[in-house]
Write a protein that holds these residues in place. Structure first.
Motif, PDB file in Angstrom:
ATOM      1  N   ILE A 146      86.455  33.612  58.524  1.00  0.00           N
ATOM      2  CA  ILE A 146      86.976  32.989  59.778  1.00  0.00           C
ATOM      3  C   ILE A 146      87.205  34.538  60.503  1.00  0.00           C
ATOM      4  O   ILE A 146      86.684  34.340  61.882  1.00  0.00           O
ATOM      5  CB  ILE A 146      88.378  32.517  59.513  1.00  0.00           C
ATOM      6  CG1 ILE A 146      88.332  31.024  58.630  1.00  0.00           C
ATOM      7  CG2 ILE A 146      89.359  32.633  61.085  1.00  0.00           C
ATOM      8  CD1 ILE A 146      89.730  30.572  58.553  1.00  0.00           C
ATOM      9  N   ALA A 156      91.018  32.009  48.950  1.00  0.00           N
ATOM     10  CA  ALA A 156      91.515  32.107  50.497  1.00  0.00           C
ATOM     11  C   ALA A 156      90.995  33.369  50.908  1.00  0.00           C
ATOM     12  O   ALA A 156      90.884  33.520  52.271  1.00  0.00           O
ATOM     13  CB  ALA A 156      93.178  32.171  50.128  1.00  0.00           C
ATOM     14  N   ILE A 181      87.653  32.442  52.442  1.00  0.00           N
ATOM     15  CA  ILE A 181      88.090  31.949  53.687  1.00  0.00           C
ATOM     16  C   ILE A 181      88.559  32.856  54.763  1.00  0.00           C
ATOM     17  O   ILE A 181      88.095  32.625  56.136  1.00  0.00           O
ATOM     18  CB  ILE A 181      88.919  30.521  53.430  1.00  0.00           C
ATOM     19  CG1 ILE A 181      88.283  29.482  52.743  1.00  0.00           C
ATOM     20  CG2 ILE A 181      89.442  29.891  54.904  1.00  0.00           C
ATOM     21  CD1 ILE A 181      89.366  28.505  52.047  1.00  0.00           C
TER      22      ILE A 181
END
Length: 141
Positions: free
Chosen positions: A126, A119, A122
């Motif tokens: 982003i 996570a 990610i």
């Protein structure tokens, strides 16, 4: 890590490593023995991987063929988090991943440690794809 930083930043072989990584052909023209630099780079990488694996196997004495898979993935996450190409960034990224995993365990998410690390990957891709210490690269068309 401090010794690696000093070697890469200040020694002649470190400058040659940076030159070869930037442009192989130009480094050859400038008189750098590219074969020796690449061999030295692989030797340093293998030595660091060996040290890391010994330290890991001291902590977890069970050896399986896939024991290093998750370690490699988390090392990649730490490098992306800190900024690809920066030794200090990889160090900072490793500490951040470690702290986040410890906090996840303290909140009762011990079975979700790997998911928390991914996570983080990610989220960093982003919001800041170049990493914490990475610089934005302008692509010329």
């Amino acid at each position: 890590m401090i010794l690696l930083f000093i070697v890469i930043k200040y020694l002649k072989i470190g400058k040659a490593m940076r030159a070869v990584s930037e442009d192989l052909e130009t480094a050859q023209i400038m008189g750098i023995n590219v074969g020796n630099v690449i061999s030295f780079t692989f030797a340093v990488g293998a030595a660091l991987a060996g040290i890391g694996s010994v330290l890991f196997c001291i902590q977890y004495p069970l050896v399986t063929p896939t024991i290093g898979y998750m370690l490699g993935m988390k090392a990649f996450i730490a490098a992306v988090l800190g900024g690809i190409g920066k030794i200090q960034g990889a160090l900072i990224g490793g500490f951040i991943i470690g702290f986040i995993e410890v906090f996840a365990v303290s909140f009762g998410l011990s079975t979700w440690i790997d998911a928390v690390a991914f996570a983080m990957l990610i989220l960093i891709l982003i919001f800041r794809p170049s990493g914490i210490l990475g610089q934005k690269v302008i692509e010329k068309v």
